[in-house]
Design a protein around this motif. Structure first.
Motif, short mmCIF file in Angstrom:
data_model
loop_
_atom_site.label_atom_id
_atom_site.label_comp_id
_atom_site.label_asym_id
_atom_site.label_seq_id
_atom_site.Cartn_x
_atom_site.Cartn_y
_atom_site.Cartn_z
N ASN A 64 0.28 -0.92 -0.25
CA ASN A 64 -0.11 0.24 -0.05
C ASN A 64 0.87 1.15 0.42
OD1 ASN A 64 -2.20 2.03 0.64
ND2 ASN A 64 -2.15 1.25 2.37
N LYS A 66 0.67 5.23 0.98
CA LYS A 66 -0.08 6.26 0.91
C LYS A 66 -0.04 7.34 0.18
CE LYS A 66 -1.18 5.23 5.16
NZ LYS A 66 -1.16 5.04 6.43
N GLN A 508 3.74 -1.22 3.51
CA GLN A 508 3.13 0.50 3.08
C GLN A 508 4.32 1.56 3.27
OE1 GLN A 508 0.24 0.90 5.69
NE2 GLN A 508 1.62 0.99 7.32
#
Length: 546
Positions: A64, A66, A508
């Motif tokens: 992920n 962000k 992430q």
């Protein structure tokens, strides 16, 4: 003793990992998902209402990023899809907006319009929309990641694009696609273009004949969860939301079957979460019938979910309707992932999910909560500017078209440079205008370095306007309800970026990436050439420790 075990165990792990990588050097299938008008924050604002097998699965079991953004203007559907899959920006791929003014013809050009092709429909379909233009990818300049995959495998790879919108199916699939299919709002069927084929595949005819669109258009749309679950959205009965014809309020439930006759017929499906459900059903059908992921080479399918954009435009980014649409999309994604795991095999496909743009709050809402805001009207601005130009230059200078960011100027009144400087002077007097830029070489010195970079990535000499206008944060075109987008501010540029599946390790990052880095990253993951104009920087975290 512990040291000996570690020394023995570590090489074994490396051996099994290396052996597995050698057995599966490339994914069997690439699945590129684009969620139209999705802000990155929706992953978190609606998080508690997601299932464990949709967005959460991608977030926790995949990678992920962000902090993914767009880096040009305007942030719209056509440019967004083109940028993701070409790996470059409008300056190179040429899709400068959904529509632009064509100086040669003096008419508006739709980004995928192509008068040399025709629609391909089911043989029994006579109710298609005759008012819209046939479409193809010919306006897209350069190659896409899917084109490069086709070329690399000598066209053995299959490439298919799916969406409710034609531009969102066509642009990701590229020039060499086997098919692109999109939704016809008049007939409720999926259609294509003669650019790809003379007849629809039999499985598309069968899918259309099942009339899933009829089943879904007669659905009563009510919240999937109990009212107390929607605590991060505005109350259902909120202002500045679209009221469908035949209703007095924008509140649940919506009896789509009763509303369809006065609200666009099958197009109403696109303004509800059930358009996404229909597209998911089509995606699983296409993957299965085309045996995607079952051949010797990597196949590619793009799936662009459009209902999120329509619902956002109708009800706004803080509406209960929008949250419910994402909750239901989460379940659609869970169904798609389960299907892929069963049909293609877990670990055999590489999936990424992003958005073509984000969205901003309605200015009326911002005013109510005391955030600086304002509105403008391009049509009235054009009239005022043309009146001033007529007084200054006579009939020989006028603005032919103005949208939210660009002005196209026609002039035979002496120096165009002089006319553009006057327009710049006039625009600076409008309330809400932050800066006015002339990117055509008339005014090449721009004091704002960020905007200089932005315009360099946005401006295409043959297709862009002669003048770019930047408004203050919170300022948007005047509209009655819902949300919109197109600015260079974070509201419209910040989108999700999730990677999942083949060779993707959970993790992430908060490092800033831009959406034009997706294609380069895919190129390196697949060990194939970059698209022709793609930038070369990749998302390095996806390659660490491989």
């Amino acid at each position: 003793m512990k040291i000996s075990v570690i020394r023995i165990f570590t090489p074994l792990l490396l051996f099994f990992y290396t052996t597995n990588a050698q057995q599966n050097p490339r994914p069997k299938l690439i699945v590129g998902i684009v969620v139209d008008q999705m802000r990155s924050e929706y992953l978190y604002r609606f998080y508690d209402n997601y299932s464990e097998n949709g967005f959460k699965k991608l977030m926790h079991e995949g990678f992920n990023n962000k902090n993914t953004h767009y880096n040009y203007i305007p942030t719209e559907t056509g440019p967004g899809h083109a940028t993701i899959f070409t790996g470059t920006t409008p300056a190179n791929h040429g899709i400068v907006s959904n529509h632009w003014y064509d100086r040669k013809s003096g008419k508006m050009m739709y980004c995928v319009a192509d008068s040399t092709v025709s629609f391909i429909r089911s043989s029994t379909d006579t109710s298609g929309d005759k008012s819209i233009s046939p479409a193809s990818p010919r306006n897209l300049l350069g190659t896409t990641i899917s084109d490069e995959l086709k070329l690399h495998t000598n066209k053995r790879s299959k490439v298919i694009g799916l969406s409710l919108k034609d531009r969102a199916a066509i642009l990701p699939a590229g020039h060499l696609a086997d098919y692109a299919f999109w939704f016809d709002e008049k007939s409720g069927n999926f259609i294509s273009s003669s650019y790809y084929t003379d007849i629809l595949p039999s499985y598309i005819n069968t899918f259309n004949d099942k009339r899933k669109s009829d089943e879904l258009i007669n659905t009563i749309w009510k919240p999937l969860l109990s009212d107390d679950k929607y605590r991060n959205s505005n109350p259902d009965d909120s202002e500045h939301e679209k009221i469908f014809v035949g209703r007095t309020k924008a509140t649940f439930p919506y009896d789509l079957g009763k509303l369809k006759h006065k609200n666009g017929g099958y197009s109403l499906l696109m303004h509800s979460p059930f358009g996404n459900t229909l597209l998911t059903d089509l995606a699983t059908t296409v993957i299965k019938e085309e045996n995607l992921g079952k051949g010797e080479t990597t196949d590619f399918i793009s799936i662009s979910y459009s209902s999120t954009d329509k619902v956002g435009h109708d009800f706004g980014i803080r509406s209960k309707e929008l949250e419910d649409t994402y909750i239901r999309l989460d379940r659609d994604l869970a169904e798609l992932l389960a299907f892929l795991n069963n049909e293609v095999g877990e670990g055999n496909y590489l999936l990424f999910l992003t958005a073509d743009h984000a969205a901003s709050d309605n200015p009326k809402f911002l005013k109510e909560v005391n955030i600086p805001t304002g509105t403008y009207n391009p049509k009235s601005m054009t009239k005022i500017l043309n009146d001033k130009l007529k007084m200054a230059f006579g009939e020989g200078a006028k603005i032919s078209f103005m949208d939210n960011t660009q002005l196209y100027v026609d002039t035979d009144a002496g120096s165009k440079r002089e006319v553009l400087y006057k327009i710049q002077e006039y625009l600076n007097d409008f309330e809400g205008v932050k800066e006015v830029y002339l990117p055509t070489g008339v005014n090449t010195k721009i004091s704002n370095g960020d905007m200089d970079m932005l315009l360099g990535k946005s401006y295409n000499r043959g297709r862009s306007g002669d003048v770019y206008v930047a408004y203050h944060p919170g300022w948007m075109q005047d509209w009655e309800y819902g949300a919109t987008h197109y600015t260079s501010y974070n509201n419209d540029t910040h989108v999700p970026m999730l990677w999942y599946g083949w060779n993707i390790k959970p993790g992430q990052s908060a490092k800033k990436y831009t959406t034009d880095q997706i294609a380069a990253t895919l190129s390196m993951l697949l060990s194939i050439p970059f698209p022709s104009s793609a930038q070369k920087e990749t998302m390095q975290e996806l390659f660490n420790d491989y």
